[in-house]
Design an enzyme around this catalytic site. Sequence first.
Site, PDB file in Angstrom:
ATOM      1  N   ASN A  94     -17.880 -52.074   8.028  1.00 36.31           N
ATOM      2  CA  ASN A  94     -18.994 -51.002   7.567  1.00 36.31           C
ATOM      3  C   ASN A  94     -19.618 -50.484   8.776  1.00 36.31           C
ATOM      4  OD1 ASN A  94     -18.566 -51.673   4.940  1.00 36.31           O
ATOM      5  ND2 ASN A  94     -20.370 -52.997   4.925  1.00 36.31           N
ATOM      6  N   ARG A 146     -14.171 -53.557   1.610  1.00 32.43           N
ATOM      7  CA  ARG A 146     -13.421 -54.184   2.866  1.00 32.43           C
ATOM      8  C   ARG A 146     -12.536 -55.295   2.451  1.00 32.43           C
ATOM      9  NH1 ARG A 146     -18.010 -56.122   6.457  1.00 32.43           N
ATOM     10  NH2 ARG A 146     -19.065 -56.465   4.436  1.00 32.43           N
TER      11      ARG A 146
END
Length: 104
Positions: A51, A32
Amino acid sequence: MSASTSPGTPGSDQHVRMTAWVRGRVQGVGFRWFTRATALRLGGLEGFATNLGDGRVQVVAEGTRARCDELLDWLRTGDTPGRVDGVTEIWDAPRGGYDGFEIR
């Protein structure tokens, strides 16, 4: 967006929303963070990377079709952390409401 234009139209300056689901070993490896850094480097993108409970990472990006395509190419073939086994994406009209590109 005019009535004659749809998010699937390949115009590179058209503003779109791209939602991508990235499968593989993409959680717990900085994926990320690198996605956000890449979106900021490309410029002109707003959205987020988060996530999911099933081990995937969801990436939502709004900006020009060209910039979203560049981010999608990076997700598929770039120097990403972890291991990407596949990416599925959908295109839509932008919804707005983002302030930059964030990690969620």
